[in-house]
Design a protein around this motif. Structure first.
Motif, PDB file in Angstrom:
ATOM      1  N   LYS A  14       0.828  -1.207   0.000  1.00 24.71           N
ATOM      2  CA  LYS A  14       0.000   0.000   0.000  1.00 24.71           C
ATOM      3  C   LYS A  14       0.863   1.258   0.000  1.00 24.71           C
ATOM      4  N   ALA A  15       1.961   1.216   0.745  1.00 30.05           N
ATOM      5  CA  ALA A  15       2.861   2.369   0.791  1.00 30.05           C
ATOM      6  C   ALA A  15       3.567   2.566  -0.544  1.00 30.05           C
ATOM      7  N   LEU A  16       4.043   1.480  -1.140  1.00 34.48           N
ATOM      8  CA  LEU A  16       4.709   1.588  -2.442  1.00 34.48           C
ATOM      9  C   LEU A  16       3.744   2.129  -3.490  1.00 34.48           C
ATOM     10  N   LYS A  17       2.509   1.666  -3.462  1.00 34.59           N
ATOM     11  CA  LYS A  17       1.509   2.150  -4.416  1.00 34.59           C
ATOM     12  C   LYS A  17       1.294   3.657  -4.260  1.00 34.59           C
ATOM     13  N   ALA A  18       1.232   4.123  -3.024  1.00 34.63           N
ATOM     14  CA  ALA A  18       1.041   5.554  -2.782  1.00 34.63           C
ATOM     15  C   ALA A  18       2.220   6.363  -3.310  1.00 34.63           C
ATOM     16  N   LEU A  19       3.427   5.849  -3.127  1.00 30.70           N
ATOM     17  CA  LEU A  19       4.613   6.552  -3.623  1.00 30.70           C
ATOM     18  C   LEU A  19       4.623   6.598  -5.145  1.00 30.70           C
ATOM     19  N   LEU A  20       4.206   5.510  -5.778  1.00 32.05           N
ATOM     20  CA  LEU A  20       4.147   5.473  -7.238  1.00 32.05           C
ATOM     21  C   LEU A  20       3.103   6.456  -7.771  1.00 32.05           C
ATOM     22  N   GLU A  21       1.985   6.561  -7.056  1.00 29.42           N
ATOM     23  CA  GLU A  21       0.943   7.501  -7.472  1.00 29.42           C
ATOM     24  C   GLU A  21       1.418   8.943  -7.362  1.00 29.42           C
ATOM     25  N   GLN A  22       2.386   9.195  -6.480  1.00 28.24           N
ATOM     26  CA  GLN A  22       2.953  10.535  -6.325  1.00 28.24           C
ATOM     27  C   GLN A  22       4.113  10.783  -7.294  1.00 28.24           C
ATOM     28  N   LYS A  23       4.332   9.824  -8.201  1.00 22.76           N
ATOM     29  CA  LYS A  23       5.414   9.935  -9.195  1.00 22.76           C
ATOM     30  C   LYS A  23       6.788  10.030  -8.526  1.00 22.76           C
ATOM     31  N   THR A  24       6.929   9.385  -7.387  1.00 23.78           N
ATOM     32  CA  THR A  24       8.209   9.369  -6.684  1.00 23.78           C
ATOM     33  C   THR A  24       9.221   8.552  -7.484  1.00 23.78           C
ATOM     34  N   GLU A  25      10.478   8.947  -7.437  1.00 24.59           N
ATOM     35  CA  GLU A  25      11.517   8.230  -8.170  1.00 24.59           C
ATOM     36  C   GLU A  25      12.020   7.045  -7.331  1.00 24.59           C
ATOM     37  N   ILE A  26      11.529   5.865  -7.659  1.00 27.98           N
ATOM     38  CA  ILE A  26      11.945   4.639  -6.988  1.00 27.98           C
ATOM     39  C   ILE A  26      13.050   3.998  -7.830  1.00 27.98           C
ATOM     40  N   VAL A  27      14.274   3.997  -7.312  1.00 30.78           N
ATOM     41  CA  VAL A  27      15.396   3.481  -8.099  1.00 30.78           C
ATOM     42  C   VAL A  27      15.574   1.975  -7.933  1.00 30.78           C
ATOM     43  N   ALA A  28      15.041   1.401  -6.854  1.00 28.91           N
ATOM     44  CA  ALA A  28      15.134  -0.043  -6.637  1.00 28.91           C
ATOM     45  C   ALA A  28      14.149  -0.449  -5.554  1.00 28.91           C
ATOM     46  N   VAL A  29      13.726  -1.710  -5.599  1.00 26.24           N
ATOM     47  CA  VAL A  29      12.813  -2.269  -4.604  1.00 26.24           C
ATOM     48  C   VAL A  29      13.438  -3.520  -4.007  1.00 26.24           C
ATOM     49  N   LYS A  66       6.671  -7.240  -4.644  1.00 27.85           N
ATOM     50  CA  LYS A  66       7.320  -7.615  -5.901  1.00 27.85           C
ATOM     51  C   LYS A  66       6.339  -7.554  -7.067  1.00 27.85           C
ATOM     52  N   GLU A  67       5.123  -8.049  -6.847  1.00 27.18           N
ATOM     53  CA  GLU A  67       4.127  -8.033  -7.917  1.00 27.18           C
ATOM     54  C   GLU A  67       3.857  -6.609  -8.388  1.00 27.18           C
ATOM     55  N   LEU A  68       3.693  -5.676  -7.450  1.00 32.36           N
ATOM     56  CA  LEU A  68       3.427  -4.284  -7.819  1.00 32.36           C
ATOM     57  C   LEU A  68       4.645  -3.663  -8.500  1.00 32.36           C
ATOM     58  N   ALA A  69       5.824  -3.919  -7.946  1.00 23.68           N
ATOM     59  CA  ALA A  69       7.043  -3.354  -8.523  1.00 23.68           C
ATOM     60  C   ALA A  69       7.269  -3.858  -9.943  1.00 23.68           C
ATOM     61  N   THR A  70       7.005  -5.130 -10.174  1.00 21.94           N
ATOM     62  CA  THR A  70       7.182  -5.715 -11.503  1.00 21.94           C
ATOM     63  C   THR A  70       6.213  -5.102 -12.505  1.00 21.94           C
ATOM     64  N   GLN A  71       4.973  -4.872 -12.059  1.00 16.94           N
ATOM     65  CA  GLN A  71       3.977  -4.242 -12.927  1.00 16.94           C
ATOM     66  C   GLN A  71       4.435  -2.864 -13.401  1.00 16.94           C
ATOM     67  N   HIS A  72       5.213  -2.184 -12.582  1.00 15.84           N
ATOM     68  CA  HIS A  72       5.663  -0.830 -12.915  1.00 15.84           C
ATOM     69  C   HIS A  72       7.083  -0.813 -13.464  1.00 15.84           C
ATOM     70  N   GLN A  87      13.222  -2.011 -10.736  1.00 15.24           N
ATOM     71  CA  GLN A  87      14.292  -2.960 -10.437  1.00 15.24           C
ATOM     72  C   GLN A  87      13.997  -3.634  -9.095  1.00 15.24           C
ATOM     73  N   VAL A  88      13.918  -4.970  -9.073  1.00 17.65           N
ATOM     74  CA  VAL A  88      13.596  -5.716  -7.857  1.00 17.65           C
ATOM     75  C   VAL A  88      14.804  -6.528  -7.416  1.00 17.65           C
ATOM     76  N   LEU A  89      15.165  -6.395  -6.139  1.00 21.56           N
ATOM     77  CA  LEU A  89      16.253  -7.157  -5.540  1.00 21.56           C
ATOM     78  C   LEU A  89      15.678  -8.031  -4.424  1.00 21.56           C
ATOM     79  N   GLN A  90      16.112  -9.301  -4.377  1.00 18.92           N
ATOM     80  CA  GLN A  90      15.568 -10.230  -3.379  1.00 18.92           C
ATOM     81  C   GLN A  90      16.682 -10.989  -2.646  1.00 18.92           C
TER      82      GLN A  90
END
Length: 310
Positions: free
Chosen positions: A14-29, A49-55, A58-61
């Motif tokens: 939910k937090a990641l989704k809110a940041l994406l909606e604010q056009k925040t620059e997410i360089v990695a997840v 991961k599912e949300l990050a992949t949709q957008h 870069q996903v690190l695990q």
């Protein structure tokens, strides 16, 4: 600002989704490795991961953040801040130092109350009237860092851990977007926690979810709500373990703890150490949770029967 986001479950999604909606620059997840799930035990990605992949992020695990390779990889992003929400891995001091502005955590309580793994459940159990979200500057301690931003909400009489989780997830999503705006403007003020007021929210165990009928009914109702959905409050009657998912307390009835005072069409009342618990929804092993009226059609319980004390 360049942001690394670290989180795993729905609360973090939910937090990641809110940041994406604010056009925040997410360089990695950062998120936990995929886990086996379901009857087939197939690997399942985390909600983050599912949300990050949709957008296309870069996903690190990594299985740990202690290695030099992952630390060098994180440093290469030259992030301004790392936002952490229910990630599930310990951040060593080396990682905490990587972002220019450090790492900030979305914590589901009003710190310093309920530091630790289960703040939502422990707040309900304790009968707290309110809880909330604390945006915290992370340090090497367990939820001991300075408080940067808070938002509060009421704990309602019928709130379960599930319903309160959902409210706090939304509250946390809003809080982190507001806090990051203030951080970018240099307007966040760090307030040290008073450790004298700290309480510890220990991780839930299945063993503690076994009901102790010697407790007052008002406390047992909070126990039932705090263990919904996990691990589910339970007790034994007629050699069968049943889970209790919904209840209410009755201060107008009393009897020997654990004894069934009434088992009628839509009512199953059990005496407690003080008052009685009106059980409303229960579940047999390998069956669905049912309202008490339907449950009693397939599982006989009579007045005078006894639940095992613990």
């Amino acid at each position: 600002m360049k942001i690394i986001f670290a989180g795993t479950p729905i609360f973090a999604e939910k937090a990641l989704k809110a940041l994406l909606e604010q056009k925040t620059e997410i360089v990695a997840v950062l998120t936990q490795p995929d886990r086996p799930s379901g009857r087939g035990m197939q690997l399942k990605a985390s909600p983050v991961k599912e949300l990050a992949t949709q957008h296309g992020l870069q996903v690190l695990q990594p299985v740990s953040l202690k290695g030099a390779e992952i630390q060098q990889q994180l440093s290469a992003y030259q992030a301004d801040v790392m936002v952490v929400a229910a990630y599930g891995l310990i951040l060593p001091q080396t990682v905490l130092n990587i972002p220019r502005l450090g790492c900030i955590n979305i914590h589901a309580s009003l710190l310093p109350r309920w530091r630790g793994a289960a703040p939502i459940q422990r707040a309900i159990q304790a009968g707290d009237a309110q809880t909330g979200i604390t945006i915290m500057q992370m340090d090497a301690g367990l939820d001991t860092g300075d408080m940067l931003f808070t938002k509060s909400c009421q704990i309602e009489k019928k709130d379960t851990a599930a319903s309160l989780h959902d409210k706090l997830a939304q509250l946390g999503a809003g809080a982190i977007t507001e806090a990051l705006e203030l951080l970018a403007q240099g307007r966040l003020v760090a307030i040290p926690q008073d450790s004298r007021d700290a309480t510890y929210a220990a991780k839930l165990t299945k063993e503690e979810a076994l009901i102790n009928w010697m407790l007052p009914a008002v406390e047992l109702d909070r126990v039932v709500r705090s263990y919904n959905p996990f691990p589910g409050a339970s007790s034994y009657i007629n050699d069968t373990q049943v889970r209790i998912w919904q209840s209410s307390d009755r201060e107008d009835m009393s009897g020997e703890p654990g004894v069934v005072l009434g088992a009628e069409k839509n009512s199953l009342i059990v005496a407690c150490g003080n008052g009685a618990l009106n059980i409303e929804v229960l579940q047999k092993p390998n069956a669905k949770a049912l309202p008490v009226g339907q449950f009693l059609q397939g599982f006989q319980i009579n007045a005078g029967d006894r639940f095992v004390l613990r």
